[in-house]
Design a protein around this motif. Sequence first.
Motif, PDB file in Angstrom:
ATOM      1  N   ASP A 166      -3.916   2.098  -6.277  1.00  0.00           N
ATOM      2  CA  ASP A 166      -5.042   2.281  -7.438  1.00  0.00           C
ATOM      3  C   ASP A 166      -6.262   1.535  -7.155  1.00  0.00           C
ATOM      4  O   ASP A 166      -7.419   1.981  -7.217  1.00  0.00           O
ATOM      5  CB  ASP A 166      -4.301   2.307  -8.856  1.00  0.00           C
ATOM      6  N   ALA A 167      -6.013   0.214  -6.953  1.00  0.00           N
ATOM      7  CA  ALA A 167      -7.111  -0.697  -6.802  1.00  0.00           C
ATOM      8  C   ALA A 167      -7.782  -0.399  -5.392  1.00  0.00           C
ATOM      9  O   ALA A 167      -9.168  -0.253  -5.474  1.00  0.00           O
ATOM     10  CB  ALA A 167      -6.804  -2.134  -6.609  1.00  0.00           C
ATOM     11  N   LEU A 168      -7.141  -0.174  -4.366  1.00  0.00           N
ATOM     12  CA  LEU A 168      -7.848   0.228  -3.210  1.00  0.00           C
ATOM     13  C   LEU A 168      -8.664   1.684  -3.226  1.00  0.00           C
ATOM     14  O   LEU A 168      -9.882   1.548  -2.603  1.00  0.00           O
ATOM     15  CB  LEU A 168      -6.606   0.150  -2.108  1.00  0.00           C
ATOM     16  N   ALA A 169      -7.933   2.664  -3.975  1.00  0.00           N
ATOM     17  CA  ALA A 169      -8.632   3.888  -3.956  1.00  0.00           C
ATOM     18  C   ALA A 169     -10.090   3.756  -4.619  1.00  0.00           C
ATOM     19  O   ALA A 169     -10.891   4.367  -4.369  1.00  0.00           O
ATOM     20  CB  ALA A 169      -7.754   4.823  -4.848  1.00  0.00           C
ATOM     21  N   GLY A 170      -9.936   2.777  -5.669  1.00  0.00           N
ATOM     22  CA  GLY A 170     -11.433   2.788  -6.258  1.00  0.00           C
ATOM     23  C   GLY A 170     -12.574   2.303  -5.467  1.00  0.00           C
ATOM     24  O   GLY A 170     -13.745   2.736  -5.512  1.00  0.00           O
ATOM     25  N   VAL A 171     -12.148   1.524  -4.370  1.00  0.00           N
ATOM     26  CA  VAL A 171     -13.172   1.139  -3.276  1.00  0.00           C
ATOM     27  C   VAL A 171     -13.355   2.048  -2.091  1.00  0.00           C
ATOM     28  O   VAL A 171     -14.252   2.458  -1.866  1.00  0.00           O
ATOM     29  CB  VAL A 171     -12.906  -0.342  -2.845  1.00  0.00           C
ATOM     30  N   LEU A 172     -11.912   2.577  -1.584  1.00  0.00           N
ATOM     31  CA  LEU A 172     -12.224   3.354  -0.597  1.00  0.00           C
ATOM     32  C   LEU A 172     -12.639   4.745  -0.970  1.00  0.00           C
ATOM     33  O   LEU A 172     -13.210   5.388   0.015  1.00  0.00           O
ATOM     34  CB  LEU A 172     -10.808   3.664   0.047  1.00  0.00           C
ATOM     35  N   ARG A 173     -12.347   5.215  -2.118  1.00  0.00           N
ATOM     36  CA  ARG A 173     -13.001   6.492  -2.575  1.00  0.00           C
ATOM     37  C   ARG A 173     -12.732   7.803  -1.588  1.00  0.00           C
ATOM     38  O   ARG A 173     -13.477   8.452  -1.490  1.00  0.00           O
ATOM     39  CB  ARG A 173     -14.266   6.479  -2.988  1.00  0.00           C
ATOM     40  N   GLY A 174     -11.305   7.873  -1.077  1.00  0.00           N
ATOM     41  CA  GLY A 174     -11.190   8.590  -0.094  1.00  0.00           C
ATOM     42  C   GLY A 174     -11.493   8.486   1.472  1.00  0.00           C
ATOM     43  O   GLY A 174     -11.394   9.616   2.159  1.00  0.00           O
ATOM     44  N   GLY A 175     -12.249   7.552   1.545  1.00  0.00           N
ATOM     45  CA  GLY A 175     -12.689   6.992   3.032  1.00  0.00           C
ATOM     46  C   GLY A 175     -11.399   6.913   4.000  1.00  0.00           C
ATOM     47  O   GLY A 175     -10.251   6.993   3.619  1.00  0.00           O
ATOM     48  N   ARG A 176     -11.934   7.142   5.189  1.00  0.00           N
ATOM     49  CA  ARG A 176     -10.875   7.096   6.237  1.00  0.00           C
ATOM     50  C   ARG A 176     -10.281   5.609   6.291  1.00  0.00           C
ATOM     51  O   ARG A 176     -10.698   4.568   6.471  1.00  0.00           O
ATOM     52  CB  ARG A 176     -11.347   7.308   7.580  1.00  0.00           C
ATOM     53  N   VAL A 177      -8.921   5.370   6.694  1.00  0.00           N
ATOM     54  CA  VAL A 177      -8.141   4.221   6.709  1.00  0.00           C
ATOM     55  C   VAL A 177      -7.938   4.065   8.145  1.00  0.00           C
ATOM     56  O   VAL A 177      -7.325   4.925   8.821  1.00  0.00           O
ATOM     57  CB  VAL A 177      -6.842   4.151   5.992  1.00  0.00           C
ATOM     58  N   MET A 178      -8.739   3.346   8.876  1.00  0.00           N
ATOM     59  CA  MET A 178      -8.806   2.980  10.316  1.00  0.00           C
ATOM     60  C   MET A 178      -7.355   2.259  10.954  1.00  0.00           C
ATOM     61  O   MET A 178      -6.863   2.745  11.555  1.00  0.00           O
ATOM     62  CB  MET A 178      -9.998   2.351  10.927  1.00  0.00           C
ATOM     63  N   CYS A 179      -7.138   1.218  10.040  1.00  0.00           N
ATOM     64  CA  CYS A 179      -6.009   0.229  10.251  1.00  0.00           C
ATOM     65  C   CYS A 179      -5.796  -0.568   9.067  1.00  0.00           C
ATOM     66  O   CYS A 179      -6.470  -0.529   8.421  1.00  0.00           O
ATOM     67  CB  CYS A 179      -6.114  -0.596  11.538  1.00  0.00           C
ATOM     68  N   PHE A 180      -4.553  -0.875   9.153  1.00  0.00           N
ATOM     69  CA  PHE A 180      -4.035  -1.675   7.798  1.00  0.00           C
ATOM     70  C   PHE A 180      -2.986  -2.621   8.348  1.00  0.00           C
ATOM     71  O   PHE A 180      -2.290  -2.406   9.134  1.00  0.00           O
ATOM     72  CB  PHE A 180      -3.673  -0.992   6.507  1.00  0.00           C
ATOM     73  N   THR A 181      -2.807  -3.804   7.347  1.00  0.00           N
ATOM     74  CA  THR A 181      -1.536  -4.614   7.725  1.00  0.00           C
ATOM     75  C   THR A 181      -1.069  -4.868   6.152  1.00  0.00           C
ATOM     76  O   THR A 181      -1.778  -5.038   5.323  1.00  0.00           O
ATOM     77  CB  THR A 181      -2.049  -5.845   8.319  1.00  0.00           C
ATOM     78  N   LEU A 182       0.031  -5.130   5.819  1.00  0.00           N
ATOM     79  CA  LEU A 182       0.739  -5.424   4.867  1.00  0.00           C
ATOM     80  C   LEU A 182       1.435  -6.910   4.758  1.00  0.00           C
ATOM     81  O   LEU A 182       2.161  -7.320   5.892  1.00  0.00           O
ATOM     82  CB  LEU A 182       1.584  -4.279   4.161  1.00  0.00           C
ATOM     83  N   GLU A 183       1.381  -7.460   3.719  1.00  0.00           N
ATOM     84  CA  GLU A 183       2.334  -8.888   3.488  1.00  0.00           C
ATOM     85  C   GLU A 183       2.917  -9.004   2.323  1.00  0.00           C
ATOM     86  O   GLU A 183       2.343  -8.474   1.345  1.00  0.00           O
ATOM     87  CB  GLU A 183       1.406  -9.917   3.747  1.00  0.00           C
ATOM     88  N   ARG A 184       4.156  -9.595   2.183  1.00  0.00           N
ATOM     89  CA  ARG A 184       5.016  -9.564   0.808  1.00  0.00           C
ATOM     90  C   ARG A 184       5.994 -10.890   1.206  1.00  0.00           C
ATOM     91  O   ARG A 184       6.507 -10.971   2.031  1.00  0.00           O
ATOM     92  CB  ARG A 184       5.466  -8.516   0.473  1.00  0.00           C
ATOM     93  N   PHE A 185       6.174 -11.751   0.144  1.00  0.00           N
ATOM     94  CA  PHE A 185       6.881 -12.730   0.259  1.00  0.00           C
ATOM     95  C   PHE A 185       7.322 -13.296  -1.100  1.00  0.00           C
ATOM     96  O   PHE A 185       6.493 -13.079  -2.098  1.00  0.00           O
ATOM     97  CB  PHE A 185       6.715 -13.952   1.303  1.00  0.00           C
ATOM     98  N   VAL A 186       8.346 -13.870  -1.127  1.00  0.00           N
ATOM     99  CA  VAL A 186       8.780 -14.765  -2.402  1.00  0.00           C
ATOM    100  C   VAL A 186       8.341 -16.117  -2.378  1.00  0.00           C
ATOM    101  O   VAL A 186       8.871 -16.891  -1.489  1.00  0.00           O
ATOM    102  CB  VAL A 186      10.206 -14.694  -2.724  1.00  0.00           C
ATOM    103  N   ASN A 187       7.537 -16.615  -3.643  1.00  0.00           N
ATOM    104  CA  ASN A 187       7.064 -17.601  -3.641  1.00  0.00           C
ATOM    105  C   ASN A 187       7.966 -18.377  -4.656  1.00  0.00           C
ATOM    106  O   ASN A 187       8.389 -17.908  -5.813  1.00  0.00           O
ATOM    107  CB  ASN A 187       5.683 -17.852  -3.919  1.00  0.00           C
TER     108      ASN A 187
END
Length: 193
Positions: free
Chosen positions: A43-64
């Motif tokens: 939802d947060a990303l869609a507010g900025v991308l507004r349907g624009g093309r995603v060329m590439c992405f990376t994800l990260e997640r860990f437990v602190n």
Amino acid sequence: MDRMSRPSPGGGDLPAVFPDWSPYQDLDSAARAYLRDPDVALDALAGVLRGGRVMCFTLERFVNEVNGVWQEVVVCDGSRLVLWHGEDVPPGDGPSGAMTSSLRVVPLSTVTEVGCRRRVTRTPGGQIQVDSIDVYLLLRSLDEAGSSDEHHIGPRHDALRFGKTVDDGGPGQIARLEEFARQVASMVGRPLL
């Protein structure tokens, strides 16, 4: 994939081994497979991308061990890097289950350098394999925190840093992070169309 769990600050169990997002080529599927809070991130990303093309992405997640779950999505749309970061609020700093959701937009024109360091090993059969990767994107902006290095005096340029290892992400995520770095590097310094 087997899941281990460790206690979270709120008392519940959090997975210590997360599903692999690397087989998913689209952001929505990858985020839903990997993030704990994909709807908040998307939802947060869609507010900025507004349907624009995603060329590439990376994800990260860990437990602190202190704050709980830390999550990050970085998307390149060809002219910007859009970064979403979600992190559990430490116990006592808010109601149980509270988290922060942050968004940052970095124009590609402010990326001055892309670096990628791979650690390669050899199997007993002599085959080379990549067992970790570290990527940095150096920015024109200055790091607000300053330098903690006693040998360096003065401000430092801000940098975005990403890493994956065989134990933290596996070969698929290592390859996807390297693909992300190469794609961003191919766009840095070129005129935007």
